[in-house]
Design a protein around this motif. Sequence first.
Motif, PDB file in Angstrom:
ATOM      1  N   LEU A  96       0.890  -1.251   0.061  1.00  0.00           N
ATOM      2  CA  LEU A  96       0.230   0.187   0.067  1.00  0.00           C
ATOM      3  C   LEU A  96       0.879   1.331   0.061  1.00  0.00           C
ATOM      4  CD1 LEU A  96      -2.691  -0.879   2.907  1.00  0.00           C
ATOM      5  CD2 LEU A  96      -2.835  -1.387   0.082  1.00  0.00           C
ATOM      6  N   VAL A  97       0.537   2.355  -0.421  1.00  0.00           N
ATOM      7  CA  VAL A  97       0.998   3.820  -0.400  1.00  0.00           C
ATOM      8  C   VAL A  97       0.154   4.672   0.236  1.00  0.00           C
ATOM      9  CG1 VAL A  97       2.432   3.170  -2.716  1.00  0.00           C
ATOM     10  CG2 VAL A  97       0.358   4.251  -2.933  1.00  0.00           C
ATOM     11  N   THR A  98       0.574   5.745   0.640  1.00  0.00           N
ATOM     12  CA  THR A  98      -0.185   6.729   0.871  1.00  0.00           C
ATOM     13  C   THR A  98      -0.494   7.802  -0.032  1.00  0.00           C
ATOM     14  OG1 THR A  98       1.879   8.039   1.648  1.00  0.00           O
ATOM     15  CG2 THR A  98       0.635   6.735   3.413  1.00  0.00           C
ATOM     16  N   SER A  99      -1.726   8.274   0.163  1.00  0.00           N
ATOM     17  CA  SER A  99      -2.133   9.334  -0.727  1.00  0.00           C
ATOM     18  C   SER A  99      -1.426  10.584  -0.451  1.00  0.00           C
ATOM     19  CB  SER A  99      -3.723   9.378  -0.477  1.00  0.00           C
ATOM     20  OG  SER A  99      -4.045  10.037   0.592  1.00  0.00           O
ATOM     21  N   ARG A 100      -1.503  11.508  -1.482  1.00  0.00           N
ATOM     22  CA  ARG A 100      -0.487  12.628  -1.440  1.00  0.00           C
ATOM     23  C   ARG A 100      -1.301  13.803  -0.493  1.00  0.00           C
ATOM     24  NH1 ARG A 100       1.497  13.975  -7.445  1.00  0.00           N
ATOM     25  NH2 ARG A 100      -0.582  13.346  -7.585  1.00  0.00           N
ATOM     26  N   GLN A 101      -2.838  13.869  -0.517  1.00  0.00           N
ATOM     27  CA  GLN A 101      -3.380  14.873   0.146  1.00  0.00           C
ATOM     28  C   GLN A 101      -3.407  14.461   1.635  1.00  0.00           C
ATOM     29  OE1 GLN A 101      -4.310  14.367  -3.250  1.00  0.00           O
ATOM     30  NE2 GLN A 101      -3.420  16.310  -4.092  1.00  0.00           N
ATOM     31  N   THR A 102      -4.378  13.463   1.813  1.00  0.00           N
ATOM     32  CA  THR A 102      -4.793  12.746   3.154  1.00  0.00           C
ATOM     33  C   THR A 102      -3.860  12.020   3.985  1.00  0.00           C
ATOM     34  OG1 THR A 102      -5.994  10.973   2.336  1.00  0.00           O
ATOM     35  CG2 THR A 102      -6.918  13.240   2.511  1.00  0.00           C
ATOM     36  N   GLY A 103      -3.023  11.315   2.990  1.00  0.00           N
ATOM     37  CA  GLY A 103      -2.040  10.290   4.090  1.00  0.00           C
ATOM     38  C   GLY A 103      -2.692   9.023   4.378  1.00  0.00           C
ATOM     39  N   ARG A 104      -3.989   8.835   3.635  1.00  0.00           N
ATOM     40  CA  ARG A 104      -4.594   7.490   3.738  1.00  0.00           C
ATOM     41  C   ARG A 104      -4.090   6.450   3.123  1.00  0.00           C
ATOM     42  NH1 ARG A 104      -9.421   6.408   1.525  1.00  0.00           N
ATOM     43  NH2 ARG A 104      -8.655   7.989  -0.483  1.00  0.00           N
ATOM     44  N   TRP A 105      -4.162   5.095   3.396  1.00  0.00           N
ATOM     45  CA  TRP A 105      -3.563   4.027   2.664  1.00  0.00           C
ATOM     46  C   TRP A 105      -4.157   3.740   1.385  1.00  0.00           C
ATOM     47  CZ3 TRP A 105       1.378   2.928   3.525  1.00  0.00           C
ATOM     48  CH2 TRP A 105       1.933   3.254   4.701  1.00  0.00           C
ATOM     49  N   ILE A 106      -3.921   3.798   0.247  1.00  0.00           N
ATOM     50  CA  ILE A 106      -4.451   3.197  -0.926  1.00  0.00           C
ATOM     51  C   ILE A 106      -3.519   2.471  -1.737  1.00  0.00           C
ATOM     52  CG2 ILE A 106      -5.679   5.595  -0.784  1.00  0.00           C
ATOM     53  CD1 ILE A 106      -3.506   6.496  -2.946  1.00  0.00           C
ATOM     54  N   LYS A 166       8.685   9.404  -4.668  1.00  0.00           N
ATOM     55  CA  LYS A 166       9.207   9.071  -3.389  1.00  0.00           C
ATOM     56  C   LYS A 166       8.989  10.009  -2.076  1.00  0.00           C
ATOM     57  CE  LYS A 166      13.092   7.475  -0.867  1.00  0.00           C
ATOM     58  NZ  LYS A 166      13.945   6.358  -0.861  1.00  0.00           N
ATOM     59  N   HIS A 167       9.123  10.986  -2.409  1.00  0.00           N
ATOM     60  CA  HIS A 167       9.228  12.209  -1.313  1.00  0.00           C
ATOM     61  C   HIS A 167       7.723  12.539  -1.132  1.00  0.00           C
ATOM     62  CE1 HIS A 167      13.457  12.096  -1.180  1.00  0.00           C
ATOM     63  NE2 HIS A 167      13.628  12.442  -2.558  1.00  0.00           N
ATOM     64  N   GLN A 168       6.752  12.217  -1.747  1.00  0.00           N
ATOM     65  CA  GLN A 168       5.352  12.579  -1.734  1.00  0.00           C
ATOM     66  C   GLN A 168       4.484  11.389  -0.933  1.00  0.00           C
ATOM     67  OE1 GLN A 168       3.967  13.799  -5.423  1.00  0.00           O
ATOM     68  NE2 GLN A 168       5.874  14.766  -6.026  1.00  0.00           N
ATOM     69  N   ARG A 169       5.170  10.077  -1.057  1.00  0.00           N
ATOM     70  CA  ARG A 169       4.229   9.178  -0.415  1.00  0.00           C
ATOM     71  C   ARG A 169       5.196   8.234   0.420  1.00  0.00           C
ATOM     72  NH1 ARG A 169      -0.314   8.445  -3.669  1.00  0.00           N
ATOM     73  NH2 ARG A 169      -0.145   9.694  -5.540  1.00  0.00           N
ATOM     74  N   ASN A 170       4.687   7.329   1.363  1.00  0.00           N
ATOM     75  CA  ASN A 170       5.260   6.132   1.969  1.00  0.00           C
ATOM     76  C   ASN A 170       4.641   4.865   1.320  1.00  0.00           C
ATOM     77  OD1 ASN A 170       6.450   7.860   3.875  1.00  0.00           O
ATOM     78  ND2 ASN A 170       4.416   8.123   5.106  1.00  0.00           N
ATOM     79  N   ARG A 171       5.297   3.786   1.637  1.00  0.00           N
ATOM     80  CA  ARG A 171       4.928   2.653   1.066  1.00  0.00           C
ATOM     81  C   ARG A 171       5.138   1.497   2.041  1.00  0.00           C
ATOM     82  NH1 ARG A 171       9.516   0.912  -3.458  1.00  0.00           N
ATOM     83  NH2 ARG A 171      11.104   0.981  -1.906  1.00  0.00           N
ATOM     84  N   ARG A 172       4.269   0.414   2.379  1.00  0.00           N
ATOM     85  CA  ARG A 172       4.589  -0.467   3.128  1.00  0.00           C
ATOM     86  C   ARG A 172       3.867  -1.975   2.822  1.00  0.00           C
ATOM     87  NH1 ARG A 172       2.533   1.396   8.747  1.00  0.00           N
ATOM     88  NH2 ARG A 172       4.427   2.727   8.472  1.00  0.00           N
ATOM     89  N   TRP A 173       4.673  -2.826   3.025  1.00  0.00           N
ATOM     90  CA  TRP A 173       4.257  -4.141   2.635  1.00  0.00           C
ATOM     91  C   TRP A 173       3.371  -4.783   3.920  1.00  0.00           C
ATOM     92  CZ3 TRP A 173       4.356  -6.395  -1.889  1.00  0.00           C
ATOM     93  CH2 TRP A 173       5.186  -5.934  -2.806  1.00  0.00           C
ATOM     94  N   LEU A 174       2.126  -5.212   3.818  1.00  0.00           N
ATOM     95  CA  LEU A 174       1.525  -5.680   4.748  1.00  0.00           C
ATOM     96  C   LEU A 174       0.779  -7.122   4.389  1.00  0.00           C
ATOM     97  CD1 LEU A 174      -0.401  -2.529   5.265  1.00  0.00           C
ATOM     98  CD2 LEU A 174       1.227  -3.488   6.766  1.00  0.00           C
ATOM     99  N   SER A 175       0.451  -7.960   5.354  1.00  0.00           N
ATOM    100  CA  SER A 175      -0.530  -9.256   4.958  1.00  0.00           C
ATOM    101  C   SER A 175      -1.747  -8.694   4.338  1.00  0.00           C
ATOM    102  CB  SER A 175      -0.582 -10.089   6.365  1.00  0.00           C
ATOM    103  OG  SER A 175      -1.566  -9.020   7.054  1.00  0.00           O
TER     104      SER A 175
END
Length: 164
Positions: free
Chosen positions: A45-55, A126-135
């Motif tokens: 998942l990555v975060t959205s640029r405006q709200t930081g929600r996981w998408i 890269k500098h606008q979003r976070n990414r994370r591996w999850l189950s």
Amino acid sequence: MKLINHSTTDQLIEWVRRMLGGTPAHVQSAALPWRMGSKGPEVLLVTSRQTGRWILPKGWPEPHETLPASAAREAFEEAGIRGHVSDTPIGTYFYGKASPSGLVRRCEVHVFLLETVESEKRWPEKHQRNRRWLSPSEAAKRIAEPALAEMITDLNVNPRESAA
């Protein structure tokens, strides 16, 4: 046993909207990146640029670009990953995308599995979003759209089977 299939419900609502003269939803594509981890499949998942929600990485197709190609491009731009994208979507979901003016556009997102084979250290957003591996179960908990969370939860032990 599932009582509600959110994807089917959303499609029915869209059909009724169209029958009553509503404008068609704007079409986007999304990649559902996955890899096989030590404990089973993992979803990125990555975060959205405006709200930081996981998408999921998603966006608008370019002119003359297929939806699977668009999903693969968005996965690289937003998450820095490359891989094998499925030819057919595993499902669709709908959401409302707010514009800066406050107008909300209804979007229909076609979701394509992307088996990740390469992960870059640098990528365009890269500098606008976070990414994370999850189950899949943990990823589904972080997703706001019920139909998308259901798709993620329904991934088989081997997601290659979901793409077939």
